[in-house]
Design an enzyme around this catalytic site. Structure first.
Site, PDB file in Angstrom:
ATOM      1  N   GLU A  20      51.671   8.007 -37.252  1.00  0.00           N
ATOM      2  CA  GLU A  20      51.103   8.651 -36.062  1.00  0.00           C
ATOM      3  C   GLU A  20      49.898   9.499 -36.462  1.00  0.00           C
ATOM      4  O   GLU A  20      49.725  10.625 -35.971  1.00  0.00           O
ATOM      5  CB  GLU A  20      52.137   9.529 -35.350  1.00  0.00           C
ATOM      6  CG  GLU A  20      53.319   8.748 -34.807  1.00  0.00           C
ATOM      7  CD  GLU A  20      54.169   9.581 -33.870  1.00  0.00           C
ATOM      8  OE1 GLU A  20      54.289   9.201 -32.700  1.00  0.00           O
ATOM      9  OE2 GLU A  20      54.699  10.610 -34.314  1.00  0.00           O
ATOM     10  N   CYS A  46      56.626  13.497 -25.562  1.00  0.00           N
ATOM     11  CA  CYS A  46      55.672  14.599 -25.746  1.00  0.00           C
ATOM     12  C   CYS A  46      54.442  14.463 -24.857  1.00  0.00           C
ATOM     13  O   CYS A  46      53.899  15.462 -24.387  1.00  0.00           O
ATOM     14  CB  CYS A  46      55.244  14.667 -27.207  1.00  0.00           C
ATOM     15  SG  CYS A  46      54.761  13.071 -27.898  1.00  0.00           S
TER      16      CYS A  46
HETATM   17 ZN   LIG Z   1      52.537  12.737 -27.547  1.00  0.00          ZN
END
Ligand SMILES: [Zn+2]
Length: 658
Positions: free
Chosen positions: A320, A404
């Site tokens: 990520e 998120c």
């Molecule tokens: Zn996120």
């Protein structure tokens, strides 16, 4: 030395020390933001989006947080001290981020039912807090003896989001309940960790920037010290998690070097953004030059070598985050929405710290392109990753297992008021061009400032300045890099056409006299009620190229108009987006504002060669076609369409069958 002299010497020394301490803790040359609570946004582009976040996005967040997932139930169970924890260890943070977004939203869009819902959640959060201030439903419902033993488990990340929510909710409503919970938790963390010889590394940064918000609200330097302590823990191999026993994993959470030694952007993009935002916050108060130098080095590494033209970052889904310099694939771009939100946060702090407009140039790029792309026009669908090309297999989602992004883009859009202005006692800085009204204190005078504009569709911006009484100070208006022929600082991306547009700046109908300082046009004069400043930023369509090191964009061009990056989507182009060629002589022009298309957008067009596959499988030109490009942030609002940002210039670079 006589007793008398010694007493005075000690007094003088104490005074000097206090002055040094005072000077270190003052913002110094740093600017102060004008907070969202002081800015009333009434803007053709942003107000409908903010309303959509209030009425749709936040309702989706509430529904998923409370009904469709067990996030709120975990708090109820922790309060009752019974039942199992469900979900993932960072799920508490989604409750707090939604609360933070609700706090901003209540300012823009007062809503008694939403405030009641927020108060109801806050009661549940408060009820779950342990007597010693600890609060994390995962450990409270699983095994409290394991708390603070594994840095990966996001306890201080969750705490950071709680603190941010509490500060925002207090700022909007004046209600203290959540703030008191946050203070008890921050005090618990401080008394648990900040002891001689004690060490801990936050596995997912966030608490540093949150503690700085708490410090600014409370003026209690305990939180400044704790934020600084968190920064200083990094890079000494203090962190432990069974999840990360490989020494290389320290890069993933920015623990391979001390923050002051940092020189490359590494690891998980959101973690890095939150860490550097918090670092810039600390540096703004302590004026520690080593933090500032580290931030500048890392920022250059991001912007000069590791950022997409959309302002997105973190190209790889594996970590990520970041890989090697110039590795910026388009179809496979990870480019998480949260990382772009982080770019907005960090670049704002860098601007406050230095007063340089280049940081707002990047903030604007990330905001209008990579971040806004994360939210659908209807406000109810989201992107987690934001690729720059799609063969037609990529679409938005209602929610995610790791959720998120939805609340993050919701809190960013509703907190837009935080990013428009900054100030100090000598003047005000206009950073973003958004229709709004605010009151700013400049020295001893209160000044009402109003912006009227159709930005980003049009570059005409009127700033009405009305001081309470006549006063002399500096109005700084950002002159964006893109209007000066430089889309980004550094040379990662550049305009093919070197022509620089001429801006015009007038005060009360006459050409203004101004100087350029740190990228801002500075008008110094005695301001009086009713003064009008008019700025015109021409917005021709520009072809953008990438530095040759960016292999993914070799032989390709992107399109930019004003701050917006455009893309070609199949729905506007006879069902195809990968068959278009942009020869060097191609000339795009604005096709004007299309009010019924994709919520109202300016499209751009050119007549271009299009290709099909010939009998031998090679691409052949089959004619020309009017090609329409739309702003990147509105793509994928009709179907999972083929799309491209970077368009090929040579026939050999066309891929018809992806
Ligand atoms: Zn996120």
């Amino acid at each position: 030395m006589k007793q008398f002299d010694r007493k005075y010497l000690i007094l003088i020394l104490v005074l000097c020390e206090s002055l040094v301490l005072y000077a270190r803790q003052q913002p110094g040359s740093s600017l102060q933001p004008v907070g969202f609570a002081n800015v009333k946004i009434d803007d053709g582009f942003w107000k409908p989006r903010m309303d959509k976040v209030s009425t749709v996005t936040l309702q989706a967040c509430i529904n998923y947080t409370e009904v469709k997932t067990p996030r709120i139930r975990n708090f109820e169970r922790a309060a009752a001290k019974t039942g199992k924890h469900e979900g993932i260890y960072y799920d508490d943070s989604d409750v707090y981020k939604a609360l933070e977004a609700m706090a901003y939203s209540l300012r823009n869009h007062p809503d008694a039912a939403m405030e009641k819902k927020a108060d109801e959640w806050i009661d549940k959060v408060a009820a779950a807090q342990m007597p010693d201030g600890y609060l994390d439903t995962y450990f409270q419902l699983r095994d409290i003896s394991k708390r603070w033993t594994d840095i990966e488990k996001h306890e201080d990340y969750n705490a950071g989001h709680l603190i941010e929510a509490a500060v925002s909710y207090y700022n909007t409503t004046g209600k203290r309940k959540l703030l008191d919970v946050a203070i008890r938790l921050a005090n618990h963390i401080d008394s648990t960790f900040r002891l001689a010889g004690n060490h801990w590394v936050s596995g997912h940064e966030e608490i540093e920037l949150a503690l700085m918000k708490l410090y600014h609200l409370t003026n209690n330097d305990r939180y400044l010290k704790l934020a600084t302590w968190y920064l200083e823990q990094r890079g000494h191999n203090y962190g432990y998690s069974p999840a990360w026993t490989d020494p290389r994993s320290h890069e993933y959470y920015q623990d391979d070097k001390t923050v002051k030694q940092a020189d490359k952007i590494k690891g998980h993009a959101v973690r890095a953004m939150y860490l550097y935002t918090g670092t810039a916050d600390v540096a703004a108060v302590t004026q520690d030059p080593d933090y500032l130098k580290a931030m500048e080095r890392v920022w250059e590494d991001v912007v000069y070598r590791n950022m997409y033209v959309t302002g997105g970052i973190g190209s790889s889904g594996n970590n990520e985050g970041f890989t090697t310099d110039y590795d910026l694939p388009n179809v496979d771009a990870y480019c998480e929405t949260c990382a772009s939100v982080g770019m907005v946060l960090w670049n704002q702090r860098m601007n406050l710290l230095t007063g340089e407009s280049k940081y707002i140039d990047i903030l604007e790029r990330s905001l209008y392109n990579a971040a806004l792309d994360g939210l659908s026009l209807n406000g109810d669908l989201f992107f987690y990753g934001n690729p720059l090309a799609s063969p037609g297999n990529y679409s938005r989602s209602e929610w995610f297992g790791t959720a998120c992004c939805p609340a993050n883009i919701a809190r960013l859009v509703s907190s837009l008021g935080n990013y428009i202005y900054s100030r100090n006692d000598n003047g005000v800085w206009v950073n973003l061009f958004v229709g709004n009204k605010t009151n700013v204190a400049i020295g001893k005078s209160a000044v009402e400032i109003e912006q009227q504009t159709n930005y980003p569709w049009d570059g005409m911006i009127q700033v009405n300045v009305s001081p309470e009484k006549k006063s002399t100070w500096d109005l700084h208006i950002r002159i964006p890099g893109w209007v000066q022929g430089k889309p980004v600082p550094g040379d990662l991306y550049y305009f093919l056409d070197k022509e620089v547009s001429t801006i015009s700046l007038q005060v009360n109908g006459k050409v203004a006299s101004y100087t350029i300082e740190k990228g801002y046009a500075v008008i110094r004069r005695e301001w009086k009620k009713g003064d009008k400043v008019l700025l015109n930023l021409p917005m021709p369509v520009k072809l953008v190229a990438a530095k040759e090191e960016v292999k993914a964009d070799a032989g390709r061009v992107a399109l930019q108009r004003g701050p917006l990056i455009y893309c070609v989507e199949a729905s506007d182009n006879q069902g195809k987006a990968w068959n278009i060629l942009v020869p060097p002589a191609a000339h795009f022009t604005s096709n004007g504002f299309q009010k019924d298309l994709l919520g109202g957008i300016v499209t751009i067009q050119a007549t271009l060669p299009v290709l099909t596959a010939g009998a031998d499988g090679m691409s052949v030109v089959t004619g020309t076609q009017t090609v329409t490009a739309i702003p990147y942030f509105v793509w994928c609002n009709r179907s999972a369409d083929p799309m491209q940002v970077w368009l090929p210039q040579k026939i050999t670079d066309i891929k018809l069958n992806y």
